[in-house]
Design an enzyme around this catalytic site. Structure first.
Site, mmCIF file in Angstrom:
data_model
loop_
_atom_site.group_PDB
_atom_site.id
_atom_site.type_symbol
_atom_site.label_atom_id
_atom_site.label_comp_id
_atom_site.label_asym_id
_atom_site.label_seq_id
_atom_site.Cartn_x
_atom_site.Cartn_y
_atom_site.Cartn_z
ATOM 1 N N ASP A 20 0.881 -1.171 0.000
ATOM 2 C CA ASP A 20 0.000 0.000 0.000
ATOM 3 C C ASP A 20 0.913 1.214 0.000
ATOM 4 O O ASP A 20 1.620 1.466 0.991
ATOM 5 C CB ASP A 20 -0.893 -0.015 1.240
ATOM 6 C CG ASP A 20 -1.904 1.130 1.256
ATOM 7 O OD1 ASP A 20 -1.721 2.095 0.494
ATOM 8 O OD2 ASP A 20 -2.878 1.058 2.040
ATOM 9 N N SER A 35 -0.523 11.500 -16.340
ATOM 10 C CA SER A 35 -1.796 11.569 -17.062
ATOM 11 C C SER A 35 -1.812 12.859 -17.863
ATOM 12 O O SER A 35 -1.090 13.813 -17.532
ATOM 13 C CB SER A 35 -2.955 11.564 -16.058
ATOM 14 O OG SER A 35 -4.167 11.950 -16.667
ATOM 15 N N TYR A 69 -7.501 14.381 -8.103
ATOM 16 C CA TYR A 69 -6.741 13.654 -9.123
ATOM 17 C C TYR A 69 -5.821 14.593 -9.902
ATOM 18 O O TYR A 69 -4.628 14.302 -10.082
ATOM 19 C CB TYR A 69 -7.697 12.940 -10.077
ATOM 20 C CG TYR A 69 -7.008 12.168 -11.173
ATOM 21 C CD1 TYR A 69 -6.468 10.906 -10.933
ATOM 22 C CD2 TYR A 69 -6.885 12.687 -12.463
ATOM 23 C CE1 TYR A 69 -5.823 10.196 -11.932
ATOM 24 C CE2 TYR A 69 -6.250 11.980 -13.476
ATOM 25 C CZ TYR A 69 -5.721 10.742 -13.203
ATOM 26 O OH TYR A 69 -5.082 10.039 -14.209
ATOM 27 N N LYS A 81 -1.657 14.747 -10.180
ATOM 28 C CA LYS A 81 -0.910 14.480 -11.413
ATOM 29 C C LYS A 81 -0.062 15.675 -11.842
ATOM 30 O O LYS A 81 1.018 15.489 -12.418
ATOM 31 C CB LYS A 81 -1.884 14.080 -12.532
ATOM 32 C CG LYS A 81 -2.548 12.724 -12.292
ATOM 33 C CD LYS A 81 -1.539 11.595 -12.147
ATOM 34 C CE LYS A 81 -2.194 10.226 -12.033
ATOM 35 N NZ LYS A 81 -1.214 9.128 -11.905
#
Length: 322
Positions: free
Chosen positions: A85, A166, A178, A182
């Site tokens: 993890d 991304s 998100y 990124k």
């Protein structure tokens, strides 16, 4: 006329030199060690299988025991799985120590930081800090932490680091954690690439568009967004309008159908090029949507970006109240 001919020949010569250079491979890579995170599904899962077949000694880090068992069942005895993890610093340190004991003086040829989550994608005023924290912890802090712990082994082998970012690291087209995560990956990748040049370590960044993986499952994203919508205070719902969620979901579904890349293998092919090419690229833009729309748009003036991105958004109820 002569100048035009010479210019044309010069362009052809440069193109031929670049493509020939791009195809040059590192020799004697069979048996080299590589470590991949996020191997339960998607890009990491496919990469682990392909690199195993190509003769690399793969350490495949999975989040779940189920993912590890399923991967181990379809790969060679040479591939080793490990539970990891990336949010857990102690777990990362233990895995890094285990990898060090396995590779010994040879070091680690490749590190592919692939583990990532989408997190909730929704307008910013729907969210709280925890919605931002989780994707940043996994996608950015986890990636940095794994890299720092594996870096001495990479330097020893003068190997490669491949960070999966991304197109969302160049252009934020939705709210949530998100995109900040990124953008952070892009910044870390660039500084790391320059810092590692003196050590013979090459650092690459892969920027996929929208691919069909568990991370980008439209149904899952919509369900999570609906849960938040149902919990919103009445004043926020009033600002957006009762029909907002339904209309926004329809637009997002339509955009997903247009942009979605169903074949994930091009991303893994970029990983392979980054690990095996004599001259890997600093950035790999993958997916038709990324190449034809998101990446070009990210380089345009903000007024054009805003115009195109806002065009696909639902008009808010508060806009009618002006």
């Amino acid at each position: 006329m002569l100048f035009c001919v010479l210019l044309f020949l010069g362009i052809i010569s440069l193109w031929w030199h670049w493509t020939a250079r791009d195809r040059m491979k590192v020799t004697n890579l069979t048996g080299k060690y590589i470590f991949i995170t996020g191997c339960d599904t998607g890009f990491g899962n496919m990469a682990a299988k392909i690199f195993d077949k190509k003769g690399f000694r793969v350490f495949a880090a999975c989040l779940t025991e189920t993912g590890a068992k399923e991967l181990k069942a379809v790969t060679s005895k040479q591939l080793q799985t490990v539970l990891l993890d990336v949010r857990d610093s102690d777990s990362i340190k233990k895995v890094a120590a285990w990898v060090k004991a396995e590779v010994q003086s040879e070091g680690l040829w490749g590190l592919i930081n692939n583990a990532g989550i989408m997190g909730l994608s929704a307008p910013t005023d729907w969210l709280d800090i925890e919605h931002f924290r989780e994707p940043i912890e996994v996608n950015l802090i986890g990636l940095i932490n794994v890299t720092l712990n594996m870096l001495p082994l990479i330097k020893k082998a003068k190997g490669r680091i491949v960070n999966v970012s991304s197109v969302g690291g160049c252009l934020a087209f939705s709210g949530g954690g998100y995109f900040p995560s990124k953008f952070g990956v892009e910044g870390f990748n660039d500084s790391l690439r320059r810092d590692m040049k003196a050590f013979g370590v090459k650092v690459c960044c892969i920027q996929p568009g929208l691919f069909k993986t568990a991370l980008s499952n439209p149904a899952k994203i919509l369900k999570e967004k609906e849960v938040i919508w149902n919990k919103l205070p009445p004043d926020i719902k009033k600002q957006y309008g009762e029909e907002y969620f339904r209309k926004d979901a329809a637009k997002k579904q339509k955009l997903s159908k247009i942009c979605l890349n169903k074949d994930i293998s091009p991303v893994v092919q970029c990983m392979e090029h980054a690990l095996t090419s004599l001259h890997p690229r600093a950035h790999y833009i993958v997916g038709q949507d990324a190449k034809l729309f998101w990446n070009p748009l990210s380089r345009m003036p903000t007024v054009i970006q805003d115009l195109l991105l806002m065009w696909n958004r639902v008009e808010l109820a508060v806009s009618h109240a002006k």
